[in-house]
Design an enzyme around this catalytic site. Structure first.
Site, short mmCIF file in Angstrom:
data_model
loop_
_atom_site.label_atom_id
_atom_site.label_comp_id
_atom_site.label_asym_id
_atom_site.label_seq_id
_atom_site.Cartn_x
_atom_site.Cartn_y
_atom_site.Cartn_z
N HIS A 143 -3.86 -4.48 -13.41
CA HIS A 143 -3.47 -3.07 -13.48
C HIS A 143 -2.01 -2.89 -13.10
CE1 HIS A 143 -7.75 -3.48 -12.26
NE2 HIS A 143 -7.95 -2.56 -13.20
N ASP A 157 -1.44 -8.83 -11.60
CA ASP A 157 -2.52 -7.86 -11.48
C ASP A 157 -3.06 -7.54 -12.87
OD1 ASP A 157 -4.11 -5.58 -10.76
OD2 ASP A 157 -2.66 -4.95 -9.26
#
Length: 301
Positions: free
Chosen positions: A127, A125
């Site tokens: 994030h 990801d």
């Protein structure tokens, strides 16, 4: 892979504020997901989409409950998904959950963890998704699922599936990080989550990153791969709601999926945040299906 892959569509858009991500599962089906995996010689069963709460547009756009937008709907959706994933594993099948926004990970992993005592998690990801309500700048729950799975946050989220503390911080590997809120940075440093930022991927190379990840998690009794398409550079996957420049390349991601396939350590997977409403000619769904092909063993020769 000798198990049947069971696809579970999780059309949730409640964890963020852009409609269309709830259509991501069908976009991947349209891009030939089932046919792509079957062509490798893997048995595939599509369980269809789970039924979630109806979207009330006025509430969807404005509701915020104690810093948690659409808390009730996210919780209900994840409880349903948890039970579906649990049933799939009970039946001896490999769960492939296709979303939907990343808040669904709370449901997926809650169902998976019922079957493993020492579950590892690869979070692929841009994030960290390690916020709690107080640290979140948006109140969007898709930025909180991993923290809730660790056991921090609103009680409704941490107790999905009827229990809490699904994942230990020492069992997590973050790959592709390039957009972390201040609270997330502080938390990662404090608890020592193994993290590969884009700078580290550039320095080490994806082969080393994945090999180190496999070595780090090889003693776990199960490993879940949670893949957010925004890990890739938005030039390659434009159809996602939280684009961050400077991401992982499509080729690097193929290599990562190939190495994870070869390792045999991954026991469940989800792929999230494909949004066809903001995509270009279904490019992001097509790229996602290509990555899943590599993960399930597709080769050039």
């Amino acid at each position: 892979m000798n198990k049947t892959v069971e696809i579970i569509g999780a059309p949730c858009a409640f964890g963020q504020r852009k409609l269309g991500v709830n259509m991501g599962a069908d976009a991947m089906r349209y891009a030939g997901l089932v046919e792509r995996i079957e062509a490798i010689g893997v048995t595939v069963e599509d369980k269809g989409d789970i039924k979630g709460p109806a979207i009330n547009m006025k509430k969807y756009r404005s509701e915020q409950d104690g810093g948690l937008r659409n808390l009730e709907e996210v919780t209900e959706f994840c409880e349903t998904l948890c039970n579906e994933v649990d049933e799939t594993i009970q039946a001896g099948k490999f769960p492939l959950v296709i979303g939907g926004d990343h808040s669904i990970a709370m449901g997926t992993i809650s169902g998976v963890k019922r079957h493993y005592d020492n579950l590892g998690v690869i979070w692929y990801d841009a994030h960290g998704d390690l916020n709690v309500a107080d640290s979140s700048p948006s109140g969007n729950i898709h930025g909180m699922p991993l923290r809730a799975l660790i056991g921090d946050g609103h009680e409704d989220l941490v107790n999905i599936g009827g229990y809490k503390n699904k994942v230990k911080v020492e069992n997590i590997v973050l790959i592709g990080m390039r957009d972390l809120d201040d609270g997330e940075k502080k938390y990662i440093r404090e608890v020592g989550i193994k993290t590969y930022t884009m700078a580290e991927i550039d320095k080490l190379g994806m082969k080393t990153v994945i090999e180190e990840t496999i070595d780090y998690l090889k003693d776990k009794d199960g490993v879940h791969l949670s893949l957010d398409v925004d890990a890739l550079d938005p030039v390659e996957t434009p159809g996602t709601g939280t684009c961050v420049p400077g991401g992982i390349t499509y080729r690097e991601s193929h290599l990562a999926m190939e190495l994870l396939h070869d390792s045999g350590i991954v026991t469940s997977m989800e792929l999230v945040e494909v949004n066809p409403l903001i995509d270009v000619n279904n490019q992001t769904a097509n790229q996602a299906v290509g990555l899943l092909g590599s993960f399930f063993g597709e080769t050039l020769l």
